[in-house]
Design a protein around this motif. Structure first.
Motif, PDB file in Angstrom:
ATOM      1  N   PRO A 143       0.837  -1.207   0.000  1.00 10.18           N
ATOM      2  CA  PRO A 143       0.000   0.000   0.000  1.00 10.18           C
ATOM      3  C   PRO A 143       0.869   1.254   0.000  1.00 10.18           C
ATOM      4  CG  PRO A 143      -0.698  -1.562   1.694  1.00 10.18           C
ATOM      5  CD  PRO A 143       0.635  -2.022   1.197  1.00 10.18           C
ATOM      6  N   PRO A 144       0.343   2.361  -0.516  1.00 13.11           N
ATOM      7  CA  PRO A 144       1.115   3.606  -0.552  1.00 13.11           C
ATOM      8  C   PRO A 144       1.261   4.220   0.844  1.00 13.11           C
ATOM      9  CG  PRO A 144      -1.133   4.018  -1.233  1.00 13.11           C
ATOM     10  CD  PRO A 144      -1.011   2.534  -1.051  1.00 13.11           C
ATOM     11  N   ARG A 145       2.422   4.814   1.087  1.00 15.88           N
ATOM     12  CA  ARG A 145       2.629   5.513   2.366  1.00 15.88           C
ATOM     13  C   ARG A 145       3.116   6.938   2.142  1.00 15.88           C
ATOM     14  NH1 ARG A 145       6.135   3.510   6.570  1.00 15.88           N
ATOM     15  NH2 ARG A 145       4.792   4.816   7.883  1.00 15.88           N
ATOM     16  N   ARG A 146       3.951   7.144   1.130  1.00 15.51           N
ATOM     17  CA  ARG A 146       4.504   8.484   0.889  1.00 15.51           C
ATOM     18  C   ARG A 146       3.523   9.253   0.006  1.00 15.51           C
ATOM     19  NH1 ARG A 146       9.847   7.150  -2.040  1.00 15.51           N
ATOM     20  NH2 ARG A 146       8.288   5.921  -3.174  1.00 15.51           N
ATOM     21  N   ARG A 166      -9.671  11.162   6.081  1.00 18.38           N
ATOM     22  CA  ARG A 166      -8.783  11.148   7.251  1.00 18.38           C
ATOM     23  C   ARG A 166      -8.451   9.718   7.667  1.00 18.38           C
ATOM     24  NH1 ARG A 166     -11.888  13.580  10.342  1.00 18.38           N
ATOM     25  NH2 ARG A 166     -12.645  11.876  11.643  1.00 18.38           N
ATOM     26  N   HIS A 167      -9.456   8.846   7.699  1.00 18.83           N
ATOM     27  CA  HIS A 167      -9.208   7.453   8.074  1.00 18.83           C
ATOM     28  C   HIS A 167      -8.308   6.762   7.056  1.00 18.83           C
ATOM     29  CE1 HIS A 167     -11.723   7.450  11.551  1.00 18.83           C
ATOM     30  NE2 HIS A 167     -12.833   7.739  10.885  1.00 18.83           N
ATOM     31  N   LEU A 168      -8.470   7.087   5.793  1.00 22.40           N
ATOM     32  CA  LEU A 168      -7.623   6.490   4.761  1.00 22.40           C
ATOM     33  C   LEU A 168      -6.154   6.805   5.023  1.00 22.40           C
ATOM     34  CD1 LEU A 168      -7.212   5.112   1.964  1.00 22.40           C
ATOM     35  CD2 LEU A 168      -7.504   7.379   0.943  1.00 22.40           C
ATOM     36  N   LEU A 169      -5.842   8.089   5.228  1.00 21.47           N
ATOM     37  CA  LEU A 169      -4.456   8.487   5.477  1.00 21.47           C
ATOM     38  C   LEU A 169      -3.928   7.875   6.767  1.00 21.47           C
ATOM     39  CD1 LEU A 169      -4.593  12.276   4.470  1.00 21.47           C
ATOM     40  CD2 LEU A 169      -3.713  10.357   3.125  1.00 21.47           C
ATOM     41  N   GLU A 175       2.861   9.226   5.275  1.00 27.74           N
ATOM     42  CA  GLU A 175       3.857  10.274   5.465  1.00 27.74           C
ATOM     43  C   GLU A 175       3.486  11.366   4.472  1.00 27.74           C
ATOM     44  OE1 GLU A 175       7.528   8.327   4.684  1.00 27.74           O
ATOM     45  OE2 GLU A 175       7.403   7.037   6.466  1.00 27.74           O
ATOM     46  N   LEU A 176       2.859  12.413   4.964  1.00 29.92           N
ATOM     47  CA  LEU A 176       2.201  13.390   4.111  1.00 29.92           C
ATOM     48  C   LEU A 176       3.084  14.596   3.824  1.00 29.92           C
ATOM     49  CD1 LEU A 176      -0.573  14.001   2.765  1.00 29.92           C
ATOM     50  CD2 LEU A 176      -1.159  15.282   4.837  1.00 29.92           C
ATOM     51  N   THR A 177       3.150  14.954   2.550  1.00 29.58           N
ATOM     52  CA  THR A 177       3.809  16.188   2.125  1.00 29.58           C
ATOM     53  C   THR A 177       2.773  17.052   1.425  1.00 29.58           C
ATOM     54  OG1 THR A 177       5.968  15.133   1.828  1.00 29.58           O
ATOM     55  CG2 THR A 177       5.622  17.218   0.696  1.00 29.58           C
ATOM     56  N   VAL A 178       2.591  18.276   1.905  1.00 25.66           N
ATOM     57  CA  VAL A 178       1.647  19.217   1.308  1.00 25.66           C
ATOM     58  C   VAL A 178       2.371  20.039   0.261  1.00 25.66           C
ATOM     59  CG1 VAL A 178       0.135  21.187   1.727  1.00 25.66           C
ATOM     60  CG2 VAL A 178       0.237  19.317   3.391  1.00 25.66           C
ATOM     61  N   LEU A 179       1.878  19.975  -0.967  1.00 26.60           N
ATOM     62  CA  LEU A 179       2.514  20.660  -2.095  1.00 26.60           C
ATOM     63  C   LEU A 179       1.683  21.865  -2.519  1.00 26.60           C
ATOM     64  CD1 LEU A 179       4.589  20.753  -4.510  1.00 26.60           C
ATOM     65  CD2 LEU A 179       2.910  19.370  -5.770  1.00 26.60           C
ATOM     66  N   HIS A 180       2.377  22.998  -2.715  1.00 28.28           N
ATOM     67  CA  HIS A 180       1.724  24.169  -3.286  1.00 28.28           C
ATOM     68  C   HIS A 180       2.551  24.636  -4.465  1.00 28.28           C
ATOM     69  CE1 HIS A 180       0.580  28.652  -3.179  1.00 28.28           C
ATOM     70  NE2 HIS A 180      -0.427  27.988  -3.712  1.00 28.28           N
ATOM     71  N   SER A 228       8.143   8.783  -8.556  1.00 24.68           N
ATOM     72  CA  SER A 228       8.138   7.575  -7.734  1.00 24.68           C
ATOM     73  C   SER A 228       9.322   7.483  -6.788  1.00 24.68           C
ATOM     74  CB  SER A 228       8.093   6.336  -8.633  1.00 24.68           C
ATOM     75  OG  SER A 228       9.209   6.324  -9.511  1.00 24.68           O
ATOM     76  N   ASP A 229      10.406   8.215  -7.048  1.00 26.57           N
ATOM     77  CA  ASP A 229      11.541   8.194  -6.128  1.00 26.57           C
ATOM     78  C   ASP A 229      11.172   8.821  -4.785  1.00 26.57           C
ATOM     79  OD1 ASP A 229      13.134   6.994  -7.987  1.00 26.57           O
ATOM     80  OD2 ASP A 229      14.162   8.827  -8.610  1.00 26.57           O
ATOM     81  N   ASP A 230      10.189   9.715  -4.807  1.00 23.64           N
ATOM     82  CA  ASP A 230       9.828  10.449  -3.590  1.00 23.64           C
ATOM     83  C   ASP A 230       8.456  10.087  -3.033  1.00 23.64           C
ATOM     84  OD1 ASP A 230      12.228  11.934  -3.733  1.00 23.64           O
ATOM     85  OD2 ASP A 230      11.304  13.368  -5.109  1.00 23.64           O
ATOM     86  N   PHE A 231       7.513   9.681  -3.908  1.00 25.88           N
ATOM     87  CA  PHE A 231       6.132   9.487  -3.469  1.00 25.88           C
ATOM     88  C   PHE A 231       5.514   8.239  -4.097  1.00 25.88           C
ATOM     89  CE2 PHE A 231       6.983  14.082  -3.358  1.00 25.88           C
ATOM     90  CZ  PHE A 231       6.766  14.316  -2.006  1.00 25.88           C
ATOM     91  N   ASP A 232       4.442   7.744  -3.427  1.00 23.71           N
ATOM     92  CA  ASP A 232       3.703   6.580  -3.912  1.00 23.71           C
ATOM     93  C   ASP A 232       2.324   6.949  -4.439  1.00 23.71           C
ATOM     94  OD1 ASP A 232       5.772   4.906  -2.793  1.00 23.71           O
ATOM     95  OD2 ASP A 232       4.824   5.188  -0.838  1.00 23.71           O
ATOM     96  N   LEU A 233       1.806   8.108  -3.992  1.00 25.50           N
ATOM     97  CA  LEU A 233       0.424   8.475  -4.292  1.00 25.50           C
ATOM     98  C   LEU A 233       0.298   9.987  -4.342  1.00 25.50           C
ATOM     99  CD1 LEU A 233      -2.657   7.587  -4.446  1.00 25.50           C
ATOM    100  CD2 LEU A 233      -2.688   7.891  -1.949  1.00 25.50           C
TER     101      LEU A 233
END
Length: 270
Positions: A143-146, A166-169, A175-180, A228-233
Motif C-alpha cells: 500500500p502507498p505511504r509516501r 482522514r481514516h484512509l491516510l 507520510e504526508l507532504t503538502v505541495l503548493h 516515484s523516487d519520492d512518493f507513492d500516491l
C-alpha cells in the motif's frame, strides 16, 4: 456498515492493475471490494457505434467475474451494471457507500489530450466522489505511504468525505507532504494551515512536511513533484465548481489524471 472499495473492471490490463492496487489497499483499510462490470448495452451510448466496447456475453461476464473474485485474498462482492458507466457507478455508490471508487487508466500515450474522453472524468462530473485512478503501468505489492497532497493555497472543506479521507491516510500510516505550486514565493505555513483546518492530519503519526514548487502552470508543477523516487500516491483537492461544464476536461485535475505516473486520488471539495 463495513468499509468498501468500488472497483470498475472490464477485464483488461488497466482495470486489472487497479484491482491489484485496490486489493493491496483493502488489507490495511479492513475493506471489502465491490467489483463492478458495466455492460454498456444502451442504444444511446455513442461508443456502441465505434466498436470500442466489449461484446462479452452475459455468460462470459459471469464466468470472468467468478474467476476474478475467486482469486482475490479479500472479501468481494461482484455486480453487473448496465448502460452508461457514470450512471451505473452512481447507482452502485448509492447502495454501497464506498470509501473510494477505484479504476484503471489505460495507455493514452499516442492520443492527444483533447481527444481523450475518460471514464474517470465523466464519473467525477456526474457524481463527484472520492476517486482513485491507477495508471496502467503501475505494479505494486504494498500500500502507498509516501503521499503528496497538492493544494491551491485557498481554504477548503471536504464536507461529507472528510472522515473517510482522514481514516484512509491514518490507516495507511501516511507520510504526508503538502505541495503548493506557485508562480513566486508563497507562505508555506499559511498553505499548511488550509490543510490542518480540515482535520485531515489529526491522527497522523509522522510529521507533515511542506513543499513549494515554482511553476506557471499548476498541473506542470504537480507532475514535476510527483515522482516515484519520492512518493507513492498523489492526492488532488478538486473543488466541485470545477466539475461543471466541458472545461473540466482542460482542468488541472484532468491534466494530472491523464499524465501522472503515480496513482491519483481525487477528493471533491468546496
Amino acid at each position: 456498515m463495513a468499509t468498501s472499495l468500488l472497483i470498475l473492471t472490464d477485464f483488461f490490463q488497466a482495470s486489472n492493475r487497479a484491482l491489484d492496487y485496490a486489493t493491496n489497499l483493502a488489507g490495511p483499510l479492513g475493506a471489502r471490494l465491490v467489483l463492478l462490470h458495466v455492460r454498456r448495452d444502451s442504444i444511446i451510448d455513442p461508443e456502441m457505434f465505434t466498436g470500442e466496447l466489449s461484446n462479452l456475453s452475459k455468460e462470459a461476464i459471469a464466468l470472468a467475474l467468478s474467476t476474478v473474485s475467486g482469486n482475490l485474498s479479500v472479501p468481494v462482492v461482484a455486480e453487473v451494471g448496465h448502460g452508461r458507466v457514470a450512471s451505473a457507478v452512481a447507482d452502485a455508490v448509492s447502495r454501497h457507500h464506498p470509501a473510494l471508487i477505484v479504476l484503471g487508466r489505460p495507455d493514452y500515450t499516442d492520443t492527444p489530450d483533447e481527444l481523450v474522453q475518460t471514464t474517470a472524468l465523466d464519473i467525477l462530473r456526474t457524481t463527484p466522489y472520492p476517486m482513485l485512478v491507477v495508471p496502467h503501468g503501475v505494479a505494486t505489492v504494498s500500500p502507498p505511504r509516501r503521499v503528496l497532497l497538492a493544494v491551491d493555497g485557498e481554504p477548503f472543506t471536504l464536507g461529507e468525505y472528510a472522515g473517510a479521507a482522514r481514516h484512509l491516510l491514518t490507516d495507511l500510516g501516511a507520510e504526508l507532504t503538502v505541495l503548493h505550486v506557485a508562480k513566486d514565493a508563497s507562505d508555506a505555513d499559511a498553505v499548511l494551515d488550509t490543510v490542518l483546518r480540515t482535520g485531515l492530519t489529526t491522527d497522523l503519526q509522522a510529521l507533515v512536511r511542506t513543499r513549494t514548487v515554482a511553476a506557471a502552470n499548476p498541473a506542470t508543477g504537480i507532475l514535476q513533484a510527483a515522482v516515484s523516487d519520492d512518493f507513492d500516491l498523489v492526492v488532488l483537492i478538486a473543488r466541485q465548481r470545477s466539475f461543471l461544464g466541458t472545461l473540466f476536461h482542460r482542468s488541472v485535475t484532468a491534466h494530472v489524471l491523464l499524465h501522472s505516473s503515480l496513482p491519483v486520488l481525487v477528493l471533491p471539495a468546496k
